[in-house]
Structure formats: structure tokens, C-alpha cells
Design an enzyme around this catalytic site. Structure first.
Site, short mmCIF file in Angstrom:
data_model
loop_
_atom_site.label_atom_id
_atom_site.label_comp_id
_atom_site.label_asym_id
_atom_site.label_seq_id
_atom_site.Cartn_x
_atom_site.Cartn_y
_atom_site.Cartn_z
N ASP A 365 0.84 -1.20 0.00
CA ASP A 365 0.00 0.00 0.00
C ASP A 365 0.87 1.26 0.00
O ASP A 365 2.02 1.24 0.46
CB ASP A 365 -0.89 0.04 1.25
CG ASP A 365 -1.87 -1.13 1.32
OD1 ASP A 365 -2.31 -1.60 0.25
OD2 ASP A 365 -2.19 -1.55 2.44
N ASP A 388 -0.62 -2.34 -3.95
CA ASP A 388 -1.96 -2.79 -3.57
C ASP A 388 -2.86 -1.56 -3.52
O ASP A 388 -3.17 -0.98 -4.55
CB ASP A 388 -1.91 -3.54 -2.23
CG ASP A 388 -3.21 -4.24 -1.89
OD1 ASP A 388 -4.13 -4.22 -2.72
OD2 ASP A 388 -3.31 -4.80 -0.81
N ASP A 392 -5.70 2.52 2.12
CA ASP A 392 -6.58 1.49 2.67
C ASP A 392 -6.83 1.78 4.15
O ASP A 392 -5.90 2.07 4.91
CB ASP A 392 -5.98 0.10 2.51
CG ASP A 392 -6.17 -0.45 1.10
OD1 ASP A 392 -6.78 0.24 0.26
OD2 ASP A 392 -5.69 -1.57 0.83
N ARG A 445 -12.57 1.20 -6.77
CA ARG A 445 -12.48 1.39 -5.31
C ARG A 445 -12.19 2.85 -4.98
O ARG A 445 -11.17 3.19 -4.41
CB ARG A 445 -11.41 0.49 -4.69
CG ARG A 445 -11.68 -0.99 -4.85
CD ARG A 445 -10.68 -1.81 -4.07
NE ARG A 445 -10.93 -3.24 -4.21
CZ ARG A 445 -10.24 -4.20 -3.59
NH1 ARG A 445 -9.26 -3.86 -2.77
NH2 ARG A 445 -10.53 -5.47 -3.78
#
Length: 554
Positions: A365, A388, A392, A445
Site C-alpha cells: 500500500d 496494492d 486502505d 475502489r
């Protein structure tokens, strides 16, 4: 110890009355509210209280408190006069154990018996409910997200004025209702399959006949982080939600909770400038507040950390000018992962600001917020090419704002909620504000959300995305004032797990293949903080001009 009209020590009573004034959010305080009742249990007994169910005793928890130690049934304890009508009751309640899921501790008002009263229930699934019990049958009048933590003191207040009811948790007015079932009655405390400690019960009279907003000039958030981790020691907002300070955080990052009043990052600590990997990693891990200015490019190693480097509490990490850059790795805001932890631990990372940085080319991330971290502001960054997620937010983290960032050259942009099986950590938390972000061809997302009771998405610019927003696992999204251009699916309620909820208001869709899906109801964010929505037609110009690095004006 209890008295009518009250017998707390003079200093404690003054503090309690002041606290109640803060807690009485939105009610115009009477000129002189009379104290009807108070009990701090300092005399070591619970005389004046009538209890049923559970196991009640006065014990020491720093000072004497009333404890209900059983977790196998309902337990109630009432006090005061059956003739009381309009009043406010407040108490500090610390849940210490629960037996099963969705249990609660509660504050009672207008109690006429053990089976007839109004009550404010703080539940272990991190919600608060304003309810009534009639003949032993309960009805929910209003509900909202609210922090619940075992071993943490929460201040509950329940106000009854005519047919108007209001519930407050930790200084924030969360639930209101109108009901005429009960006109008078005692106060009390209750637990449902839960053990709890109770202290500083205070009842004042003179509540007005109806609630009305009344801003308080003393309600401004603290300018520096509280040194105490006790919720009772942290500043509490009063009056209507506070507008953001110029150049400071806004949204959920400014909402009080978990013993923290707002997000201030490294304010109050030293300011250091770093230009090497070693210095950067040293300062972000140090205890105490620091403002860490990043000069030029710093390459983060992969090593045994998979490129993720932990940030400790009370930090501001900010790029200098437009060239501050982290590359090759990402930032981890949170303690190590443990699936067994389901309530916020005392060492949860909190009060972190990440601002004006280019972060790219990580092996995992770019920014990961996890394990009950709270009060995090991610603002004016340029985020791309992560291994990734770009940002997040998961595993019980709460009270974050993600604002004025540019996301680009990225596939899975920002996830809220770890996975479909992680409800034990995530349900009732994960409250995030996304505003004025530029989702510039970031594929999907943007965000995708699980379990959160409220994610507020406003004034973002979506440009050429596969999909914008997704809601699943009973999460709630409030989507307003955004501009979607060439987005296949701007907002959808689907994916794996149970369906989510989505409310949309005043969005613009251009060359999009599907509408924004709407399902269920979601709390209005205006009940949590003040904010201003820019006209959505201005977003395609406003957001690209202001989002990203080198554009922080204060």
C-alpha cells in the site's frame, strides 16, 4: 453518595455542572438549572438506589464507583423522584465486560417502573439507540454510530423536555426523538448482558420545552493534542457541529472520540526536516509529537517490512514545497495486526497528519491505516502506482478525513473495511470523510466500503473510472455534490456479502453508463460536523486546480 438536591464536593459538582452544560448540545440552557440529584458514591454505599437483576456493589476504580458485575441478564438500578418531569441526567459509565454480541449499557429517564421508561443504550456494536420500554417491550426511537470501548469511560446524557428527547455520548449530541409515552419518572442506569462501572450521576432541572440550536463560543476544538488518554479528560464539542478551521482538518477527523478531541498531528512538538531514509524512519517511529518535513525524494526500503513503515501517534508528515516525495515503500498507521483484538486497545495509533507528499511505487500500500487507528488526516497528496491500495482504511480504524488528494495510475484505489469476514473489528467504525479528491483515471475502489455506518463522499471529481463508489456489507454511504465524467458505474450497491446502503444528493453524471444506485437510509453527516458543499458544476475546475502537492495555502 447521593443527596436531593445534591452533595458532591464543591469542586466536583462545579465540574459536573460545567460538563453537563457542554453535554446539553443544542438545548438553550435555563438561566439557573437546579440540581435535583447527584451521587459520586464517595461514601462507599448506594443508599437511595433501588436495584434489580445483576450484582450491584460500590467498589474502587480510582475512586468509589457503583459496579454492576453480572453479565448473564438484564440489570437496572433506579433513583430519584417519580414526579420529576423535565430534566437532564448525565453519568459516566465504563463497560467492563459483555456476554455475547450487541450488548449495552444504558442511562434511564422518566422511569415509572422496571419495565416502563426511556433509555439511551450504548451498544457493543458501536451504536447508540434512544429507546423506550413499555411493559417490557422495547421500541427504538432513534439510532446513530457511537464509539463503544470496554474499559473506557463514556459520558452519557439523556434529556427529556416535554415530548422532546435527546441523547449525547462523550459530549456529542447524536440522537433526538419526539414521544409522549412518559411524562415523568425517576432516573436510572441499566446493563444488558454486560458489566459496567458507574460514577458521577447528576440530574438537573429546568430543561426547556423543546430543543433548539444554541451555538457556544467556547466550543472550538483544542489546538493541541490532549496528554491524557482518558475520554473524560478530553475536550468535548458543544453546540452544533463546529465548522473546520482554515487550513486545518475537517470532516470526521475533527469529531471527538476515543479520548481525542480532534486531529492536530505533531502540533506542540519539535519541527524537523529530513532528507535521508534513516532520519525519516527514525522520526516517524519516535514517541511524542513531531512535525516531520520531507525535503526532496526519500526511498523507503522493502526489507522485512514489505516496504511498509510504521508511523507512531502525534505526527505530522509534510512535504516541503512541491518536491517532498516517498518512493519504493508506504506508510503504515497502526499497530501490528491481531484478529483476536475486537475493541480499541490503549496503544492504538492516533492523531496523524500526512500532507503534501508524492507517494509512489510502493511494493504494497501507499498508505495503510489499520488496527483501530483514529484521528488521521490525509490531505493534498499525489498518490500513484502502489502495489496494492493507495489508501486502505481497515480493521476498526475510525474518524478519518481524506481530502484534496490526486489519485492516478492506480488500479485498486481506496478500500474501507478489511474483508467480508472482518465484521467483528470493523462494524460500527470506519467513519471516513472523502472530499475534493481527484480520482484521475484511478480504475476502481474510489472508495469501496464494508461495515461502516457512515462514509461521507462529497465534491470529488471522478474522471474516466471503471467504477466510482461501492457499498457492501451493510455499510452506509452519503454521496453528494460530486462530478462523475465517463465513469462506467458511478455508485453501486453490490459486491460480495450483504448489500450496503447509499444515499445520493445533487451529483452530476456526464457520459456515465449507469446511475448512482440508491438503497436504504444513511445518517446525515451534518449531524456530526460542519461542512460546505461547493456547487458540483464547479468541481471539474476546482478540484484539479487544488488537489495534489504544492497547493497547500496554509
Amino acid at each position: 453518595m447521593w443527596t436531593l438536591p445534591g452533595r458532591l464536593a464543591a469542586t466536583a459538582l462545579a465540574a459536573s455542572v460545567a460538563a453537563l452544560t457542554v453535554i446539553a448540545v443544542g438545548l438553550s440552557a435555563p438561566a439557573s438549572a437546579a440540581t435535583l440529584f447527584s451521587d459520586d458514591f464517595a461514601d462507599g454505599d448506594s443508599a437511595g438506589w433501588s436495584s434489580t437483576g445483576g450484582t450491584w456493589s460500590v467498589v474502587t476504580d480510582g475512586s468509589p464507583v457503583l459496579r454492576q458485575s453480572g453479565t448473564s441478564s438484564d440489570a437496572r438500578s433506579r433513583a430519584g423522584s417519580a414526579s420529576w418531569t423535565d430534566y437532564a441526567v448525565t453519568a459516566r459509565i465504563k463497560p467492563t465486560a459483555v456476554n455475547g454480541g450487541n450488548r449495552f449499557v444504558a442511562l434511564l429517564a422518566r422511569a415509572q417502573s422496571n419495565t416502563n421508561y426511556y433509555y439511551l443504550a450504548l451498544r457493543s456494536n458501536s451504536t447508540v439507540e434512544l429507546k423506550k420500554l413499555v411493559g417490557g417491550s422495547s421500541t427504538t426511537l432513534a439510532s446513530a454510530p457511537a464509539a463503544f470501548a470496554l474499559g473506557t469511560w463514556h459520558t452519557l446524557a439523556l434529556e427529556v423536555a416535554g415530548t422532546s428527547l435527546r441523547g449525547t455520548v462523550d459530549g456529542v449530541s447524536l440522537v433526538t426523538a419526539t414521544d409522549a409515552q412518559f411524562a415523568s419518572g425517576q432516573i436510572g442506569v441499566a446493563t444488558f448482558n454486560a458489566a459496567a462501572n458507574i460514577d458521577n450521576v447528576l440530574v438537573t432541572s429546568g430543561a426547556p420545552s423543546s430543543p433548539s440550536p444554541s451555538p457556544s463560543s467556547s466550543a472550538a476544538p483544542s489546538a493541541s493534542p490532549s496528554a491524557s488518554r482518558s475520554p473524560s479528560a478530553s475536550p468535548s464539542p458543544s453546540g452544533p457541529p463546529i465548522p473546520p478551521l482554515p487550513g486545518g482538518p475537517d470532516g470526521f477527523a475533527t469529531v471527538a472520540g476515543y479520548g481525542t478531541a480532534t486531529t492536530t498531528g505533531g502540533a506542540g512538538g519539535p519541527t524537523v526536516t529530513v532528507s535521508t531514509t534513516a532520519a525519516f524512519l527514525d522520526y516517524i517511529a519516535r514517541p511524542g509529537p513531531y512535525t516531520i518535513q520531507v525535503a526532496g525524494t526519500i526511498t523507503l526500503p522493502t526489507g522485512t517490512t514489505d516496504g511498509m513503515h510504521s508511523v507512531s501517534s502525534d505526527k505530522t508528515i509534510v512535504g516541503l514545497g512541491s518536491t517532498g516525495r516517498l518512493t519504493g515503500g508506504g506508510l503504515n498507521v497502526g499497530i501490528p495486526v491481531s484478529d483476536a483484538v475486537t475493541t480499541p486497545p490503549a496503544d492504538a495509533v492516533h492523531n496523524v497528519i500526512i500532507r503534501n507528499l508524492t507517494i509512489d511505487n510502493s511494493t504494497d500500500d501507499l498508505i495503510n491505516v489499520q488496527m483501530f487507528s483514529h484521528h488521521v488526516w490525509i490531505d493534498h497528496n499525489d498518490l500513484s502506482r502502489g502495489g496494492d491500495g493507495a489508501v486502505d482504511i481497515k480493521r476498526g480504524s475510525d474518524l478519518l478525513t481524506v481530502s484534496w488528494n490526486r489519485f492516478h495510475d492506480h488500479y485498486k484505489t481506496t478500500l474501507v473495511g478489511h474483508d467480508d469476514a472482518n465484521g467483528a473489528q470493523d462494524t460500527g467504525r470506519l467513519r471516513v470523510t472523502y472530499h475534493h479528491n481527484f480520482f484521475d483515471r484511478s480504475d476502481q475502489r474510489n472508495p469501496r466500503v464494508r461495515f461502516s455506518p457512515l462514509v461521507h463522499v462529497y465534491n470529488n471529481y471522478y474522471f474516466d473510472n471503471s467504477y466510482g463508489i461501492a457499498s457492501t456489507n451493510e455499510s452506509g454511504l452519503f454521496v453528494e455534490g460530486n462530478y462523475f465524467f465517463s465513469v462506467n458505474n458511478p455508485g453501486r450497491v453490490e459486491f460480495s456479502g450483504p448489500l450496503g446502503r447509499m444515499v445520493e444528493r445533487n451529483n452530476i453524471l456526464v457520459e456515465c453508463n449507469h446511475p448512482i444506485e440508491v438503497r436504504g437510509s444513511v445518517p446525515d453527516p451534518a449531524g456530526f460536523y460542519g461542512y460546505t458543499v461547493d456547487p458540483p458544476a464547479s468541481v471539474p475546475t476546482l478540484v484539479p486546480a487544488g488537489a495534489g502537492v504544492g497547493k497547500v495555502t496554509s
